[in-house]
Write a protein that holds these residues in place. Structure first.
Motif, short mmCIF file in Angstrom:
data_model
loop_
_atom_site.label_atom_id
_atom_site.label_comp_id
_atom_site.label_asym_id
_atom_site.label_seq_id
_atom_site.Cartn_x
_atom_site.Cartn_y
_atom_site.Cartn_z
N TRP A 40 8.14 9.96 -12.32
CA TRP A 40 8.94 8.79 -11.73
C TRP A 40 10.32 9.40 -11.23
CZ3 TRP A 40 7.45 4.92 -9.10
CH2 TRP A 40 8.52 4.07 -8.75
N LEU A 41 10.91 10.25 -12.22
CA LEU A 41 12.06 10.56 -11.88
C LEU A 41 12.19 11.36 -10.48
CD1 LEU A 41 15.13 11.82 -12.81
CD2 LEU A 41 13.55 13.74 -13.70
N GLU A 42 11.14 12.22 -10.36
CA GLU A 42 11.01 12.97 -9.18
C GLU A 42 10.75 12.04 -7.91
OE1 GLU A 42 9.01 16.89 -7.22
OE2 GLU A 42 8.07 16.20 -9.06
N LYS A 81 22.26 8.09 -10.07
CA LYS A 81 21.52 7.49 -10.89
C LYS A 81 19.98 8.00 -10.96
CE LYS A 81 23.01 4.33 -12.90
NZ LYS A 81 23.43 4.46 -14.40
N VAL A 82 19.27 7.60 -11.78
CA VAL A 82 17.78 8.14 -11.67
C VAL A 82 16.87 7.00 -11.95
CG1 VAL A 82 18.27 10.41 -12.44
CG2 VAL A 82 17.66 8.50 -14.24
N GLU A 83 17.51 5.70 -12.21
CA GLU A 83 16.54 4.49 -12.65
C GLU A 83 15.80 4.11 -11.15
OE1 GLU A 83 19.32 5.32 -15.87
OE2 GLU A 83 19.46 4.86 -13.50
N ARG A 84 14.90 3.28 -11.16
CA ARG A 84 13.95 3.01 -10.18
C ARG A 84 15.06 2.22 -9.20
NH1 ARG A 84 8.25 1.23 -12.80
NH2 ARG A 84 8.08 3.07 -14.14
N GLU A 85 15.63 1.05 -9.84
CA GLU A 85 16.75 0.40 -8.79
C GLU A 85 17.73 0.95 -8.26
OE1 GLU A 85 15.08 -1.73 -12.79
OE2 GLU A 85 16.26 0.18 -12.24
N SER A 86 18.06 2.14 -8.64
CA SER A 86 18.85 2.82 -7.80
C SER A 86 18.55 3.27 -6.45
CB SER A 86 19.50 4.29 -8.61
OG SER A 86 18.36 5.15 -8.75
#
Length: 496
Positions: A451-453, A378-383
């Motif tokens: 943010w992804l990185e 996953k790439v979301e912050r919660e992940s």
């Protein structure tokens, strides 16, 4: 005198012409004339004078009569007109009010809005009292249902000899649900219309309100509707041939269901188990809290009923809640066994609270490993938060030092997943940025890419904390080619 013979357009144009021939004196500019002397002699028979006046040809524009009427119309607003008719006979006042509402075939919103505004702004007066009386009268409700072809409830739609036309124009009540909720509420408060009514197009007031997404109107309809009507369909159209009841439909939305539940809660004699089936229970599990779950249980509805798709209770639906922990505990404390893939499902949904609770209540090695892999992908912050927690809290007895079916360690598999997903998403952002974008779109895309990185780096650093050896040469090249500088630098610190 039947009201259908009054060709009224609006209150503003209506009243001077009605009252003009009665109060007209020698001075044509004073259409209202000497009202005090004339009121006392006004008789019901004067209705015929009004009708005769309406049937007369319009006077020429240069006549004194026409000029006097036009002057009166232009100088008086709706409130002025309503205040000036107070000393007319009650029957005439009532006729004026009713005729104004029906001055258009499907109801005049201008007239209704004027009446509503007058009642809201003015102190108690005769006209205000007559407005309330007229709108509450059974006769006007009957006329509305007849003229606007309203069915009072779903049962009547099955017995009335009528073909519902989905293209039929909406009546005044239906239009105000969408365009002027205060006018609809005005009619509802006076019981001028029934909240359970169905329109000519086969839709109920409730369905129109739902489509307009006006929760205040929806709540008002539900609070006024008879409880038994909540168990009946809200549409007769073909696309709703499933004929779900209002109560069944509301299980899709927490706010909609809450309105129905507040209506039914004080009525313990009404059983719900025959109405709320497996589909509705699955929907309820997506938002129901402990209090609602207990209340439903007392009414014969157990949210732990197995889902027909897998034969298991609706654990997975609980993870749709913003904070599923209380309901997860509610299920678990009643002896319900956790599904073998629940932790993985929580990771895929980025449900942090759910993943933490499940991790503390399961010993499944397979579920933990799959959940870690799902969080890595996953790439979301919660992940990143879920990934860090799971890595730090493996199930009892789990050993990380072995190699899996790929011949690589778990750390190596996770790094490949993390970097591969970050590179793939980064290329998508680069493609979008290479096209035509506004300045705001460019800023948003650049921010999302950054943010992804950052999320990928956080996960890499979590693995670094394990102090394990991992081969990263291939993925380091991949990250460098994708332009992920921070990811490349994070991989440089790995042993291997």
């Amino acid at each position: 005198m039947p009201m259908d013979c009054f060709p009224i357009i609006s209150l503003r144009s209506l009243l001077p012409k009605w009252v003009g021939p009665l109060f007209f004196q020698d001075n044509p500019s004073s259409v209202w004339g000497d009202q005090e002397n004339l009121y006392s002699s006004f008789q019901t028979s004067s209705f015929q004078k009004i009708i005769n006046f309406w049937q007369m040809p319009e006077p020429l524009t240069n006549t004194a009569v026409h000029k006097g009427i036009e002057d009166a119309e232009s100088s008086l607003g709706p409130d002025d007109i309503l205040r000036r008719i107070e000393k007319l006979p009650t029957k005439l006042i009532d006729s004026i009010i009713e005729a104004s509402v029906f001055s258009e075939p499907l109801g005049s919103h201008d007239s209704l809005h004027n009446l509503q505004a007058f009642c809201q702004q003015q102190e108690d007066c005769i006209v205000k009292s007559r407005i309330h009386t007229v709108l509450r009268s059974p006769s006007i409700r009957k006329r509305i249902e007849t003229n606007w072809e309203l069915c009072p409830d779903f049962d009547h739609t099955k017995t009335c000899r009528r073909t519902f036309d989905k293209t039929a124009p909406h009546d005044l009540a239906s239009r105000t649900i969408v365009n002027c909720p205060q006018c609809f509420t005005f009619l509802l408060d006076h019981q001028t219309i029934r909240p359970s009514s169905f329109c000519r197009d086969g839709q109920s007031f409730y369905l129109i309100a739902v489509k307009s997404d006006n929760h205040d109107v929806i709540k008002r309809i539900v609070s006024a509707i008879e409880p038994q009507d909540l168990f009946k369909s809200f549409s007769v159209n073909e696309e709703n041939s499933g004929r779900k009841s209002i109560l069944q439909f509301t299980t899709r939305d927490a706010q909609l269901f809450q309105g129905c539940w507040e209506r039914l809660l004080p009525m313990p004699e009404i059983r719900l188990s025959s109405t709320l089936g497996s589909t509705e229970i699955m929907n309820l599990c997506k938002f129901a809290g402990k209090d609602l779950a207990n209340q439903l249980l007392h009414r014969g509805v157990d949210l732990r009923i197995p889902n027909p798709n897998n034969g298991l209770p609706n654990w997975h639906q609980l993870l749709h809640q913003q904070n599923p922990e209380p309901m997860l505990h509610w299920f678990w404390s009643r002896g319900t066994e956790l599904p073998g893939d629940l932790l993985t499902y929580a990771a895929r949904r980025n449900c942090v609270a759910g993943a933490v609770w499940i991790s503390n209540h399961t010993e499944s090695h397979d579920d933990w490993r799959q959940a870690v892999s799902a969080a890595a992908d996953k790439v979301e912050r919660e992940s990143a938060e879920i990934f860090d927690f799971l890595i730090q809290h493996p199930p009892p007895g789990y050993r990380r030092d072995g190699t899996g079916r790929t011949g690589r360690t778990l750390s190596e598999d996770l790094l490949i997943t993390i970097v591969g997903r970050a590179c793939s998403k980064s290329r998508i952002y680069d493609l979008l940025l290479s096209g035509e974008c506004s300045n705001s779109d460019i800023q948003r895309l650049q921010s999302d890419k950054a943010w992804l990185e950052e999320v990928a780096v956080q996960k890499i650093q979590t693995i670094q904390g394990l102090n394990e050896t991992a081969g990263v040469v291939g993925i380091k090249v991949q990250a460098r080619e994708a332009g992920l500088k921070l990811v490349t630098e994070a991989l440089e610190t790995f042993k291997g």
